[in-house]
Motif scaffolding. Structure first.
Motif, PDB file in Angstrom:
ATOM      1  N   TYR A   1       0.853  -1.194   0.000  1.00  0.00           N
ATOM      2  CA  TYR A   1       0.000   0.000   0.000  1.00  0.00           C
ATOM      3  C   TYR A   1       0.888   1.243   0.000  1.00  0.00           C
ATOM      4  CZ  TYR A   1      -3.794  -3.076   1.701  1.00  0.00           C
ATOM      5  OH  TYR A   1      -4.724  -4.067   1.868  1.00  0.00           O
ATOM      6  N   PRO A   2       0.896   2.037  -1.066  1.00  0.00           N
ATOM      7  CA  PRO A   2       1.768   3.214  -1.103  1.00  0.00           C
ATOM      8  C   PRO A   2       1.185   4.446  -0.427  1.00  0.00           C
ATOM      9  CG  PRO A   2       0.670   2.956  -3.204  1.00  0.00           C
ATOM     10  CD  PRO A   2       0.266   1.769  -2.369  1.00  0.00           C
ATOM     11  N   ASP A   3      -0.114   4.440  -0.137  1.00  0.00           N
ATOM     12  CA  ASP A   3      -0.797   5.607   0.399  1.00  0.00           C
ATOM     13  C   ASP A   3      -1.379   5.270   1.776  1.00  0.00           C
ATOM     14  OD1 ASP A   3      -0.495   6.868  -2.262  1.00  0.00           O
ATOM     15  OD2 ASP A   3      -2.027   5.416  -2.844  1.00  0.00           O
ATOM     16  N   PHE A   4      -1.788   6.314   2.499  1.00  0.00           N
ATOM     17  CA  PHE A   4      -2.314   6.094   3.845  1.00  0.00           C
ATOM     18  C   PHE A   4      -3.337   7.172   4.166  1.00  0.00           C
ATOM     19  CE2 PHE A   4      -2.237   5.456   8.447  1.00  0.00           C
ATOM     20  CZ  PHE A   4      -2.121   4.078   8.518  1.00  0.00           C
ATOM     21  N   GLY A   5      -4.255   6.830   5.060  1.00  0.00           N
ATOM     22  CA  GLY A   5      -5.251   7.791   5.501  1.00  0.00           C
ATOM     23  C   GLY A   5      -5.490   7.697   6.994  1.00  0.00           C
ATOM     24  N   LEU A   6      -5.810   8.830   7.602  1.00  0.00           N
ATOM     25  CA  LEU A   6      -6.223   8.913   9.003  1.00  0.00           C
ATOM     26  C   LEU A   6      -7.599   9.555   9.038  1.00  0.00           C
ATOM     27  CD1 LEU A   6      -2.960  10.474  10.503  1.00  0.00           C
ATOM     28  CD2 LEU A   6      -3.629   8.077  10.651  1.00  0.00           C
ATOM     29  N   TRP A   7      -8.494   8.998   9.852  1.00  0.00           N
ATOM     30  CA  TRP A   7      -9.834   9.577   9.903  1.00  0.00           C
ATOM     31  C   TRP A   7     -10.506   9.277  11.235  1.00  0.00           C
ATOM     32  CZ3 TRP A   7     -14.878   7.111   9.664  1.00  0.00           C
ATOM     33  CH2 TRP A   7     -15.928   8.035   9.565  1.00  0.00           C
ATOM     34  N   SER A   8     -11.249  10.252  11.678  1.00  0.00           N
ATOM     35  CA  SER A   8     -12.197  10.076  12.775  1.00  0.00           C
ATOM     36  C   SER A   8     -13.284  11.113  12.589  1.00  0.00           C
ATOM     37  CB  SER A   8     -11.508  10.268  14.129  1.00  0.00           C
ATOM     38  OG  SER A   8     -12.414  10.006  15.191  1.00  0.00           O
ATOM     39  N   LYS A   9     -14.381  10.930  13.274  1.00  0.00           N
ATOM     40  CA  LYS A   9     -15.382  11.984  13.362  1.00  0.00           C
ATOM     41  C   LYS A   9     -15.087  12.761  14.635  1.00  0.00           C
ATOM     42  CE  LYS A   9     -19.158  10.261  10.574  1.00  0.00           C
ATOM     43  NZ  LYS A   9     -20.623  10.036  10.488  1.00  0.00           N
ATOM     44  N   PRO A  10     -14.990  14.087  14.556  1.00  0.00           N
ATOM     45  CA  PRO A  10     -14.599  14.858  15.737  1.00  0.00           C
ATOM     46  C   PRO A  10     -15.441  14.505  16.960  1.00  0.00           C
ATOM     47  CG  PRO A  10     -14.612  16.282  13.814  1.00  0.00           C
ATOM     48  CD  PRO A  10     -15.168  14.955  13.373  1.00  0.00           C
ATOM     49  N   GLY A  11     -14.747  14.053  18.003  1.00  0.00           N
ATOM     50  CA  GLY A  11     -15.418  13.689  19.242  1.00  0.00           C
ATOM     51  C   GLY A  11     -15.856  12.252  19.335  1.00  0.00           C
ATOM     52  N   ALA A  12     -15.811  11.495  18.224  1.00  0.00           N
ATOM     53  CA  ALA A  12     -16.207  10.079  18.248  1.00  0.00           C
ATOM     54  C   ALA A  12     -15.054   9.239  18.803  1.00  0.00           C
ATOM     55  CB  ALA A  12     -16.585   9.609  16.857  1.00  0.00           C
ATOM     56  N   PRO A  13     -15.353   8.152  19.528  1.00  0.00           N
ATOM     57  CA  PRO A  13     -14.302   7.385  20.211  1.00  0.00           C
ATOM     58  C   PRO A  13     -13.629   6.331  19.333  1.00  0.00           C
ATOM     59  CG  PRO A  13     -16.434   6.550  20.873  1.00  0.00           C
ATOM     60  CD  PRO A  13     -16.705   7.713  19.947  1.00  0.00           C
ATOM     61  N   PHE A  14     -13.177   6.723  18.152  1.00  0.00           N
ATOM     62  CA  PHE A  14     -12.428   5.803  17.293  1.00  0.00           C
ATOM     63  C   PHE A  14     -11.442   6.575  16.441  1.00  0.00           C
ATOM     64  CE2 PHE A  14     -16.087   6.905  14.580  1.00  0.00           C
ATOM     65  CZ  PHE A  14     -15.462   7.226  13.389  1.00  0.00           C
ATOM     66  N   LEU A  15     -10.425   5.850  15.964  1.00  0.00           N
ATOM     67  CA  LEU A  15      -9.446   6.384  15.027  1.00  0.00           C
ATOM     68  C   LEU A  15      -9.213   5.343  13.949  1.00  0.00           C
ATOM     69  CD1 LEU A  15      -7.242   8.501  14.222  1.00  0.00           C
ATOM     70  CD2 LEU A  15      -5.644   7.101  15.546  1.00  0.00           C
ATOM     71  N   CYS A  16      -9.365   5.733  12.685  1.00  0.00           N
ATOM     72  CA  CYS A  16      -9.121   4.831  11.565  1.00  0.00           C
ATOM     73  C   CYS A  16      -7.690   5.017  11.059  1.00  0.00           C
ATOM     74  CB  CYS A  16     -10.103   5.097  10.426  1.00  0.00           C
ATOM     75  SG  CYS A  16     -11.807   4.652  10.820  1.00  0.00           S
ATOM     76  N   LEU A  17      -6.982   3.893  10.975  1.00  0.00           N
ATOM     77  CA  LEU A  17      -5.630   3.834  10.413  1.00  0.00           C
ATOM     78  C   LEU A  17      -5.747   3.050   9.120  1.00  0.00           C
ATOM     79  CD1 LEU A  17      -3.702   2.893  13.695  1.00  0.00           C
ATOM     80  CD2 LEU A  17      -4.013   5.183  12.718  1.00  0.00           C
ATOM     81  N   GLU A  18      -5.562   3.710   7.960  1.00  0.00           N
ATOM     82  CA  GLU A  18      -6.012   3.161   6.687  1.00  0.00           C
ATOM     83  C   GLU A  18      -4.899   3.035   5.645  1.00  0.00           C
ATOM     84  OE1 GLU A  18      -9.747   4.818   5.320  1.00  0.00           O
ATOM     85  OE2 GLU A  18      -9.893   5.993   7.158  1.00  0.00           O
ATOM     86  N   PRO A  19      -4.364   1.829   5.459  1.00  0.00           N
ATOM     87  CA  PRO A  19      -3.427   1.623   4.344  1.00  0.00           C
ATOM     88  C   PRO A  19      -4.210   1.540   3.025  1.00  0.00           C
ATOM     89  CG  PRO A  19      -3.316  -0.163   5.988  1.00  0.00           C
ATOM     90  CD  PRO A  19      -4.546   0.605   6.244  1.00  0.00           C
ATOM     91  N   TRP A  20      -3.762   2.297   2.045  1.00  0.00           N
ATOM     92  CA  TRP A  20      -4.467   2.370   0.766  1.00  0.00           C
ATOM     93  C   TRP A  20      -3.514   2.130  -0.401  1.00  0.00           C
ATOM     94  CZ3 TRP A  20      -6.525   7.951   1.860  1.00  0.00           C
ATOM     95  CH2 TRP A  20      -7.572   7.907   2.786  1.00  0.00           C
ATOM     96  N   CYS A  21      -4.072   1.619  -1.488  1.00  0.00           N
ATOM     97  CA  CYS A  21      -3.435   1.667  -2.801  1.00  0.00           C
ATOM     98  C   CYS A  21      -4.350   2.509  -3.677  1.00  0.00           C
ATOM     99  CB  CYS A  21      -3.241   0.264  -3.372  1.00  0.00           C
ATOM    100  SG  CYS A  21      -2.359   0.259  -4.944  1.00  0.00           S
TER     101      CYS A  21
END
Length: 291
Positions: A231-251
């Protein structure tokens, strides 16, 4: 356990995977701590597989050979029932292939195999995309696992952050209407990004051509190590205030703002020749942090 779910693990970790989307639904340590976001009103998913696109296309339309096909955000794999190829005490394998319904949205022959495994306290996810057809297969693929924030063992959501080894700043892109827009430099402190809900007020942090293949998601008393390959790309995401964090390997990432052409020519698309396959893998290892 119902046929659509499979639970497996070792003395350190227990994972649960669903045939729906080949999706990870749980990841518990030996002490019972749940490291995976358990879905909820803020976001109803856990760890979807993104295929055959990552992010959005302009107008949710895939253009190929003069035809327009409706293909919505992150593709359809996350909403399809996969077939079990294997289930045992340490993992499982599942498969999705093209059919009449997928070809309405995505007019290509494909197979998508997902293998989950637990070994020595780590969970791995291997995805193989294959082209059984007569023509080229263009695609994007990615992982979207959401982890708890706060992590198990942490007293609160405060003090969490991500350590990117050897990186002084993140060369990020932001989204506008779900499409990749302006560049933004996000400074780090000795490779460390302190997490704050305000980071995600402008949606996900998109990291194209990301130069590292590992990170540590840290908190006082807890740590999650993640590494990936293919996976050459990556993403970080959450909804502000929501109790999770997404760690996302992408191609591949969402389409660039202003681009609206043939899918085969889309920036970031991988094209497989007939009879060829490509494998992608990520792994996480939960543990305790000394700080």
């Amino acid at each position: 356990m119902p046929d659509e779910m499979h639970r497996f693990g070792d003395d350190h970790l227990t994972a649960t995977v669903s045939a729906d989307g080949a999706e990870l639904r749980g990841l518990r340590d030996a002490g019972g701590g749940e490291w995976l976001w358990q879905a909820g009103p803020e976001w109803p998913r856990h760890a979807p597989i993104l295929f055959p696109i990552v992010g959005r296309l302009p107008g949710d339309v895939l253009r190929h050979d003069g035809r327009a096909h409706r293909l919505t955000q992150h593709g359809f794999a996350r909403d399809r029932r996969f077939a079990w190829l294997r289930r045992d005490e340490l993992g499982c394998a599942l498969r999705l292939a093209d059919d009449e319904a997928t070809r309405e949205a995505y007019p290509f022959a494909f197979t998508l195999e997902v293998e989950w495994a637990v070994a020595e306290g780590a969970l791995s996810c291997a995805v193989t995309v294959s082209n059984p057809g007569q023509g080229p297969l263009p695609f994007l693929v990615g992982g979207h696992p959401a982890f708890a924030w706060p992590l198990p063992g942490a007293a609160s959501a405060e003090g969490h952050g991500i350590l990117f080894p050897g990186i002084e700043a993140l060369s990020a892109r932001r989204l506008k209407g779900g499409l990749v827009d302006a560049a933004e430099a996000i400074p780090l402190r000795n490779g460390f990004l302190p997490l704050d809900p305000a980071l995600f007020e402008k949606d996900a942090i998109v990291l194209p051509d990301f130069p590292v293949r590992k990170l540590r998601y840290l908190a006082p008393g807890a740590a999650l190590e993640m590494e990936w390959e293919g996976y050459p790309d990556f993403g970080l995401w959450s909804k502000p205030g929501a109790p999770f964090l997404c760690l996302e390997p992408w191609c591949g990432t969402a389409a660039p703002l202003g681009w609206d052409g043939e899918f085969m020519d889309r920036p970031g698309v991988t094209v497989l020749a007939p009879g060829h396959s490509r494998r992608f893998r990520w792994q996480v290892q939960p543990g305790r942090s000394p700080n």
